[in-house]
Design a protein around this motif. Structure first.
Motif, PDB file in Angstrom:
ATOM      1  N   UNK A 175       1.924   3.335  10.975  1.00  0.00           N
ATOM      2  CA  UNK A 175       2.124   2.062  10.303  1.00  0.00           C
ATOM      3  C   UNK A 175       3.218   1.302  11.031  1.00  0.00           C
ATOM      4  N   UNK A 176       3.015   0.006  11.296  1.00  0.00           N
ATOM      5  CA  UNK A 176       4.018  -0.774  12.002  1.00  0.00           C
ATOM      6  C   UNK A 176       4.999  -1.410  11.022  1.00  0.00           C
ATOM      7  N   UNK A 177       5.749  -2.394  11.477  1.00  0.00           N
ATOM      8  CA  UNK A 177       6.799  -2.982  10.658  1.00  0.00           C
ATOM      9  C   UNK A 177       6.289  -3.742   9.440  1.00  0.00           C
ATOM     10  N   UNK A 178       4.976  -3.952   9.358  1.00  0.00           N
ATOM     11  CA  UNK A 178       4.429  -4.610   8.174  1.00  0.00           C
ATOM     12  C   UNK A 178       4.630  -3.783   6.913  1.00  0.00           C
ATOM     13  N   UNK A 179       5.051  -2.527   7.065  1.00  0.00           N
ATOM     14  CA  UNK A 179       5.250  -1.692   5.886  1.00  0.00           C
ATOM     15  C   UNK A 179       6.342  -2.251   4.975  1.00  0.00           C
ATOM     16  N   UNK A 180       7.178  -3.198   5.489  1.00  0.00           N
ATOM     17  CA  UNK A 180       8.202  -3.803   4.658  1.00  0.00           C
ATOM     18  C   UNK A 180       7.591  -4.784   3.673  1.00  0.00           C
ATOM     19  N   UNK A 181       6.352  -5.174   3.892  1.00  0.00           N
ATOM     20  CA  UNK A 181       5.612  -5.992   2.943  1.00  0.00           C
ATOM     21  C   UNK A 181       4.554  -5.120   2.282  1.00  0.00           C
ATOM     22  N   UNK A 182       4.536  -5.097   0.981  1.00  0.00           N
ATOM     23  CA  UNK A 182       3.517  -4.318   0.266  1.00  0.00           C
ATOM     24  C   UNK A 182       2.850  -5.212  -0.771  1.00  0.00           C
ATOM     25  N   UNK A 183       1.572  -5.006  -0.934  1.00  0.00           N
ATOM     26  CA  UNK A 183       0.746  -5.888  -1.761  1.00  0.00           C
ATOM     27  C   UNK A 183       0.198  -5.154  -2.966  1.00  0.00           C
ATOM     28  N   UNK A 184       0.082  -5.882  -4.065  1.00  0.00           N
ATOM     29  CA  UNK A 184      -0.581  -5.388  -5.269  1.00  0.00           C
ATOM     30  C   UNK A 184      -1.932  -6.070  -5.369  1.00  0.00           C
ATOM     31  N   UNK A 185      -3.004  -5.285  -5.272  1.00  0.00           N
ATOM     32  CA  UNK A 185      -4.364  -5.806  -5.402  1.00  0.00           C
ATOM     33  C   UNK A 185      -4.844  -5.526  -6.820  1.00  0.00           C
ATOM     34  N   UNK A 186      -5.213  -6.580  -7.524  1.00  0.00           N
ATOM     35  CA  UNK A 186      -5.591  -6.460  -8.931  1.00  0.00           C
ATOM     36  C   UNK A 186      -7.074  -6.767  -9.091  1.00  0.00           C
ATOM     37  N   UNK A 187      -7.816  -5.767  -9.545  1.00  0.00           N
ATOM     38  CA  UNK A 187      -9.261  -5.938  -9.763  1.00  0.00           C
ATOM     39  C   UNK A 187      -9.495  -6.595 -11.117  1.00  0.00           C
ATOM     40  N   UNK A 188      -9.981  -7.828 -11.092  1.00  0.00           N
ATOM     41  CA  UNK A 188     -10.127  -8.594 -12.328  1.00  0.00           C
ATOM     42  C   UNK A 188     -11.479  -9.286 -12.422  1.00  0.00           C
ATOM     43  N   UNK A 189     -12.491  -8.714 -11.780  1.00  0.00           N
ATOM     44  CA  UNK A 189     -13.811  -9.345 -11.800  1.00  0.00           C
ATOM     45  C   UNK A 189     -14.761  -8.705 -12.803  1.00  0.00           C
ATOM     46  N   UNK A 190     -14.290  -7.681 -13.537  1.00  0.00           N
ATOM     47  CA  UNK A 190     -15.153  -6.993 -14.500  1.00  0.00           C
ATOM     48  C   UNK A 190     -15.493  -7.860 -15.700  1.00  0.00           C
TER      49      UNK A 190
END
Length: 306
Positions: A2-17
């Protein structure tokens, strides 16, 4: 690596149900004192834990609803992106019947956000309350990832994930030395003081212990998962094109395959957090009660975002 992008982390929210058992769009059912949704509390906890971006996976027709409610509340606090789960995403070879309304499944949902996510990310459902500890464990794991195919999962004790109003869908997990070995998509229900797991496909119902680890769809992944999902989705459509009206491409099933083929390993991070959510209309009052208890304990402000 993993490169330096590991300092950014994302929350993916499944909301299409569709929220079929609840009877409506339960992701935007007001449950907080100032009109907050369950999703608000997940995002609040994620921000506190260090997440830097939120990606909503929604139906295109619900975009304005999400943007004008939860989106507007959080866009000054965290980067917000939207992506749409559409039937034709990577399914052009097979015609999806116009009569199908339900999305193609959670793995397909994640595949739909591949252009928006370039960093380590956590996946959650929009209509579940997970607890603060879940997001702390998730962020610590994501910040410290060193192998792009070394994923994680926050695992719950089965006893902490039930409702009194019916069965709930969970992934029953087999764990060895803190790593996921197997996951069986099942419905769980308390029957005569026993937790009975009924696998969605194949196996007969069986009893599990209170402390059996189950999945609540909290997976900790890297963008390497997208190539695997794309490959598996093509296979899935080929195998299920005769049942395209109802089949679902599910994330736990794909991750189980990734483990078995050696593509990935998944570390299980156990949490004592107790789930609550709106699976059935009768759950609504209980969710509001539990949330008010947390507010009285000052875990959350009464007006969450002000």
């Amino acid at each position: 690596m993993i490169d330096n992008l590991k300092k950014n982390i994302t929350l993916v929210i499944m909301a299409a149900g569709m929220g079929s058992r609840f009877g409506g769009l339960k992701q935007v059912e007001s449950i907080g004192p100032c009109g907050e949704f369950i999703i608000d509390y997940s995002i609040y906890d994620a921000i506190q834990a260090g997440f830097t971006k939120v990606v909503f996976i929604i139906k295109k027709e619900n975009y304005e609803l999400f943007r004008d409610t939860i989106g507007r509340r959080i866009e000054s606090r965290i980067q917000v992106e939207y992506c749409f789960q559409t039937m034709n995403t990577l399914s052009e070879k097979w015609e999806i019947p116009s009569t199908r309304i339900k999305p193609l499944g959670t793995a397909h949902a994640i595949l739909c956000c591949r252009e928006k996510v370039k960093e380590p990310f956590a996946v959650i459902n929009a209509d579940d309350y997970y607890g603060k500890d879940t997001f702390v464990k998730a962020s610590n794991f994501l910040f410290n990832m060193t192998d792009k195919n070394h994923y994680g999962m926050v695992g719950y004790f089965a006893k902490n994930t039930l409702t009194e109003n019916g069965d709930v869908k969970r992934g029953v997990c087999k764990v060895k030395d803190d790593y996921l070995q197997e996951i069986v998509e099942s419905t769980l229900e308390n029957v005569d003081s026993k937790i009975i797991a009924s696998p969605v496909v194949g196996l007969s119902p069986f009893a599990i212990g209170d402390d059996t680890i189950v999945s609540m769809n909290v997976f900790l992944l890297t963008p390497s998962i997208f190539d695997y999902l794309k490959k598996e989705f093509a296979i899935f459509l080929e195998q299920n094109h005769h049942d395209i009206e109802t089949c679902e491409f599910l994330l736990p099933s794909v991750l189980h395959s990734a483990i078995k083929t050696g593509y990935a390993k998944i570390r299980v991070l156990k949490t004592e957090s107790c789930w609550f959510g709106i699976t059935y209309p009768k759950d609504l009052d209980n969710v509001k009660k539990k949330l008010n208890e947390l507010i009285k304990k000052e875990e959350y402000k009464k007006d969450l975002w002000n």
